[in-house]
Design an enzyme around this catalytic site. Sequence first.
Site, mmCIF file in Angstrom:
data_model
loop_
_atom_site.group_PDB
_atom_site.id
_atom_site.type_symbol
_atom_site.label_atom_id
_atom_site.label_comp_id
_atom_site.label_asym_id
_atom_site.label_seq_id
_atom_site.Cartn_x
_atom_site.Cartn_y
_atom_site.Cartn_z
ATOM 1 C CG ASP A 46 -11.346 -19.334 90.751
ATOM 2 O OD1 ASP A 46 -11.698 -20.530 90.858
ATOM 3 O OD2 ASP A 46 -10.963 -18.840 89.676
ATOM 4 N N GLY A 47 -9.725 -21.024 92.978
ATOM 5 C CA GLY A 47 -8.390 -21.621 93.009
ATOM 6 C C GLY A 47 -8.269 -22.872 93.868
ATOM 7 N NE ARG A 78 -6.845 -22.450 89.121
ATOM 8 C CZ ARG A 78 -7.074 -21.160 89.069
ATOM 9 N NH1 ARG A 78 -6.140 -20.354 88.626
ATOM 10 N NH2 ARG A 78 -8.231 -20.667 89.454
ATOM 11 C CG HIS A 94 -13.883 -27.962 96.401
ATOM 12 N ND1 HIS A 94 -13.770 -26.721 95.810
ATOM 13 C CD2 HIS A 94 -14.058 -28.838 95.376
ATOM 14 C CE1 HIS A 94 -13.874 -26.837 94.495
ATOM 15 N NE2 HIS A 94 -14.045 -28.113 94.199
ATOM 16 C CB SER A 154 -26.209 -20.177 87.588
ATOM 17 O OG SER A 154 -25.606 -19.003 87.119
ATOM 18 C CD1 TRP A 186 -26.309 -25.241 88.413
ATOM 19 C CD2 TRP A 186 -26.243 -27.114 89.632
ATOM 20 N NE1 TRP A 186 -27.011 -25.010 89.577
ATOM 21 C CE2 TRP A 186 -26.989 -26.145 90.342
ATOM 22 C CE3 TRP A 186 -26.062 -28.377 90.223
ATOM 23 C CZ2 TRP A 186 -27.555 -26.395 91.591
ATOM 24 C CZ3 TRP A 186 -26.633 -28.625 91.467
ATOM 25 C CH2 TRP A 186 -27.364 -27.638 92.136
ATOM 26 C CG LEU A 191 -19.821 -10.290 108.597
ATOM 27 C CD1 LEU A 191 -19.187 -9.106 107.881
ATOM 28 C CD2 LEU A 191 -18.845 -11.463 108.637
#
Length: 246
Positions: free
Chosen positions: A17-18, A21, A34, A63, A66, A128
């Site tokens: 997240d972030g 910003r 992004h 979800s 959107w 992994l």
Amino acid sequence: MNASASTMPKHVAIIMDGNGRWAKNRSLPRAAGHRAGFHTTRDIVEACGRRKISALTLFAFSSENWARPEQEVGLLMDLFLRGLKSEVSSLRDNNVRVGFIGERSAFSEKLQNEMLHAESVTADNDGLRLTIAVNYGGRWDIVNATKKIATQVKEGVLEPEDISIDNFSAAVTLSDLPEPDLFIRTGGEKRISNYLLWHLAYTELYFTDVLYPDFNDDELEQALHFYAGRQRRFGKTGEQVMGKHA
Ligand code: IPE
Ligand code: IPE
Ligand code: MG
């Protein structure tokens, strides 16, 4: 200082997240955030593989996402598609096994095919386990599992009184992985945002103000260091865990 092997988490789950910003702080469009986040993801996958962490589960699109402006949703889908295409061969060559959790039917056929392709070309890898949560919601996961269990009951293969934590756990996503040991959320918010609700029951929770595009190997090391210092009691007393009492 490296966190020692015995105190390393087997499974790490991250809310990335972030990005928005991070871009705003630089007077850039959210898209730039992004894209920067995508580069962070490449580094973090590599860093986890190098540390022999067995499983990494990343929240890429919820979800609820959107509900963002159509343009941003379109951009995220495009980035996801292009990212998968560009990374799949290097993931395959680096022994990463890729999987996805979430409701796929909402995605374009192209994207669904690319997801299937990434899963199939990496299926034999035993390094992994990288799981990407897309159009994922923890409540969706629990409802989905309930539908599976209800179907078994309806078909007479399971009695209602035999529904258990074990067979419910087998019906939710990630059932073939150990539950996450360490949860990381970047971006400063201290919430779960409908991520792995069932799976996080005893996970150690780490929150950092660092915005996702700035999350790097050093920041990951700090999270691992935090984890290494936790005493996981699972309901027992500290003395029991230390082996001082039976
Ligand atoms: C996380 O970053 C990426 C996704 C949810 C897809 P955000 O886009 O939520 O960034 P902030 O929270 O607005 O800074
Ligand atoms: C959580 O981030 C979802 C992902 C990172 C994919 P959000 O930015 O959507 O979470 P909220 O809305 O701040 O809770
Ligand atoms: Mg956010």
